[in-house]
Motif scaffolding. Sequence first.
Motif, PDB file in Angstrom:
ATOM      1  N   ARG A 188     -15.898   6.308  13.372  1.00  0.00           N
ATOM      2  CA  ARG A 188     -14.893   7.048  12.606  1.00  0.00           C
ATOM      3  C   ARG A 188     -13.514   6.525  12.993  1.00  0.00           C
ATOM      4  NH1 ARG A 188     -17.232  11.254  10.137  1.00  0.00           N
ATOM      5  NH2 ARG A 188     -15.461  12.633  10.035  1.00  0.00           N
ATOM      6  N   TYR A 189     -12.567   6.705  12.067  1.00  0.00           N
ATOM      7  CA  TYR A 189     -11.198   6.230  12.261  1.00  0.00           C
ATOM      8  C   TYR A 189     -10.225   7.354  11.943  1.00  0.00           C
ATOM      9  CZ  TYR A 189     -13.458   1.654  12.024  1.00  0.00           C
ATOM     10  OH  TYR A 189     -14.264   0.568  12.244  1.00  0.00           O
ATOM     11  N   ARG A 190      -9.071   7.325  12.627  1.00  0.00           N
ATOM     12  CA  ARG A 190      -8.024   8.321  12.368  1.00  0.00           C
ATOM     13  C   ARG A 190      -6.656   7.675  12.582  1.00  0.00           C
ATOM     14  NH1 ARG A 190      -7.317  13.425  16.280  1.00  0.00           N
ATOM     15  NH2 ARG A 190      -6.885  11.715  17.697  1.00  0.00           N
ATOM     16  N   ALA A 191      -5.749   7.951  11.669  1.00  0.00           N
ATOM     17  CA  ALA A 191      -4.354   7.516  11.807  1.00  0.00           C
ATOM     18  C   ALA A 191      -3.548   8.690  12.346  1.00  0.00           C
ATOM     19  CB  ALA A 191      -3.805   7.072  10.456  1.00  0.00           C
ATOM     20  N   PRO A 192      -2.378   8.408  12.895  1.00  0.00           N
ATOM     21  CA  PRO A 192      -1.532   9.517  13.342  1.00  0.00           C
ATOM     22  C   PRO A 192      -1.079  10.354  12.147  1.00  0.00           C
ATOM     23  CG  PRO A 192      -0.321   7.444  13.459  1.00  0.00           C
ATOM     24  CD  PRO A 192      -1.739   7.110  13.088  1.00  0.00           C
ATOM     25  N   PRO A 193      -0.680  11.587  12.403  1.00  0.00           N
ATOM     26  CA  PRO A 193      -0.126  12.397  11.304  1.00  0.00           C
ATOM     27  C   PRO A 193       1.057  11.667  10.663  1.00  0.00           C
ATOM     28  CG  PRO A 193      -0.410  13.721  13.289  1.00  0.00           C
ATOM     29  CD  PRO A 193      -0.675  12.293  13.677  1.00  0.00           C
ATOM     30  N   ALA A 249       1.627  -5.043   4.912  1.00  0.00           N
ATOM     31  CA  ALA A 249       1.561  -5.143   3.453  1.00  0.00           C
ATOM     32  C   ALA A 249       0.415  -4.271   2.963  1.00  0.00           C
ATOM     33  CB  ALA A 249       1.350  -6.597   3.037  1.00  0.00           C
ATOM     34  N   SER A 250       0.367  -4.078   1.671  1.00  0.00           N
ATOM     35  CA  SER A 250      -0.715  -3.320   1.067  1.00  0.00           C
ATOM     36  C   SER A 250      -2.041  -4.019   1.391  1.00  0.00           C
ATOM     37  CB  SER A 250      -0.500  -3.268  -0.443  1.00  0.00           C
ATOM     38  OG  SER A 250      -1.447  -2.445  -1.051  1.00  0.00           O
ATOM     39  N   PRO A 251      -3.065  -3.305   1.741  1.00  0.00           N
ATOM     40  CA  PRO A 251      -3.322  -1.883   1.609  1.00  0.00           C
ATOM     41  C   PRO A 251      -3.085  -1.057   2.872  1.00  0.00           C
ATOM     42  CG  PRO A 251      -5.379  -2.944   2.035  1.00  0.00           C
ATOM     43  CD  PRO A 251      -4.314  -4.037   2.007  1.00  0.00           C
ATOM     44  N   VAL A 252      -2.408  -1.615   3.881  1.00  0.00           N
ATOM     45  CA  VAL A 252      -2.241  -0.883   5.146  1.00  0.00           C
ATOM     46  C   VAL A 252      -1.557   0.469   4.966  1.00  0.00           C
ATOM     47  CG1 VAL A 252      -1.210  -0.944   7.451  1.00  0.00           C
ATOM     48  CG2 VAL A 252      -2.396  -2.959   6.560  1.00  0.00           C
ATOM     49  N   PRO A 253      -0.409   0.566   4.278  1.00  0.00           N
ATOM     50  CA  PRO A 253       0.218   1.888   4.125  1.00  0.00           C
ATOM     51  C   PRO A 253      -0.694   2.901   3.424  1.00  0.00           C
ATOM     52  CG  PRO A 253       1.756   0.164   3.507  1.00  0.00           C
ATOM     53  CD  PRO A 253       0.415  -0.488   3.682  1.00  0.00           C
ATOM     54  N   GLU A 254      -1.446   2.419   2.438  1.00  0.00           N
ATOM     55  CA  GLU A 254      -2.356   3.313   1.721  1.00  0.00           C
ATOM     56  C   GLU A 254      -3.488   3.806   2.626  1.00  0.00           C
ATOM     57  OE1 GLU A 254      -0.508   0.488  -1.294  1.00  0.00           O
ATOM     58  OE2 GLU A 254      -1.325   0.282   0.715  1.00  0.00           O
ATOM     59  N   VAL A 255      -4.015   2.921   3.457  1.00  0.00           N
ATOM     60  CA  VAL A 255      -5.082   3.297   4.394  1.00  0.00           C
ATOM     61  C   VAL A 255      -4.554   4.320   5.394  1.00  0.00           C
ATOM     62  CG1 VAL A 255      -6.564   2.453   6.261  1.00  0.00           C
ATOM     63  CG2 VAL A 255      -6.398   1.164   4.125  1.00  0.00           C
ATOM     64  N   GLN A 272      -2.171   6.409   4.979  1.00  0.00           N
ATOM     65  CA  GLN A 272      -1.962   7.676   4.278  1.00  0.00           C
ATOM     66  C   GLN A 272      -3.282   8.437   4.122  1.00  0.00           C
ATOM     67  OE1 GLN A 272      -0.454   7.305   0.258  1.00  0.00           O
ATOM     68  NE2 GLN A 272       0.520   9.311   0.388  1.00  0.00           N
ATOM     69  N   VAL A 273      -4.345   7.739   3.780  1.00  0.00           N
ATOM     70  CA  VAL A 273      -5.660   8.373   3.620  1.00  0.00           C
ATOM     71  C   VAL A 273      -6.159   8.939   4.951  1.00  0.00           C
ATOM     72  CG1 VAL A 273      -8.098   7.889   3.139  1.00  0.00           C
ATOM     73  CG2 VAL A 273      -6.341   7.063   1.579  1.00  0.00           C
ATOM     74  N   LEU A 274      -5.920   8.202   6.049  1.00  0.00           N
ATOM     75  CA  LEU A 274      -6.432   8.595   7.363  1.00  0.00           C
ATOM     76  C   LEU A 274      -5.480   9.494   8.154  1.00  0.00           C
ATOM     77  CD1 LEU A 274      -7.860   5.163   8.559  1.00  0.00           C
ATOM     78  CD2 LEU A 274      -9.154   7.159   7.809  1.00  0.00           C
ATOM     79  N   ALA A 275      -4.336   9.818   7.600  1.00  0.00           N
ATOM     80  CA  ALA A 275      -3.304  10.560   8.339  1.00  0.00           C
ATOM     81  C   ALA A 275      -3.842  11.861   8.940  1.00  0.00           C
ATOM     82  CB  ALA A 275      -2.111  10.843   7.447  1.00  0.00           C
ATOM     83  N   GLY A 276      -3.938  11.871  10.265  1.00  0.00           N
ATOM     84  CA  GLY A 276      -4.282  13.091  10.996  1.00  0.00           C
ATOM     85  C   GLY A 276      -5.711  13.561  10.886  1.00  0.00           C
TER      86      GLY A 276
END
Length: 87
Positions: free
Chosen positions: A5-10, A37-43, A45-49
């Motif tokens: 599983r993966y998680r980005a910071p809030p 670059a894209s798709p990093v910001p989108e990823v 955002q999906v994983l935020a918190g």
Amino acid sequence: MDATRYRAPPAADLIVTPLDDIVALFHRTSGMTHLVASPVPEVLQVLAGRWMAIAEIEAAFDIVEGGRAELIALLDGLAVTGLIERA
């Protein structure tokens, strides 16, 4: 279902600044700025918190080309930089 599983910071932990085709991300926790670059910001955002498995991430959007292996490589690379966590 994949156990990894993966998680980005809030979202509040990142300052996101678009710069034409790239995005500057200031990670408040580490104090580091990353140029992505894209798709990093989108990823991020999906994983935020929240923790998500690969199948859940794939279902969330279709912007990562190259299939599951490419998505896993992207996520593992982001984990190495400290932008996301892997468990």
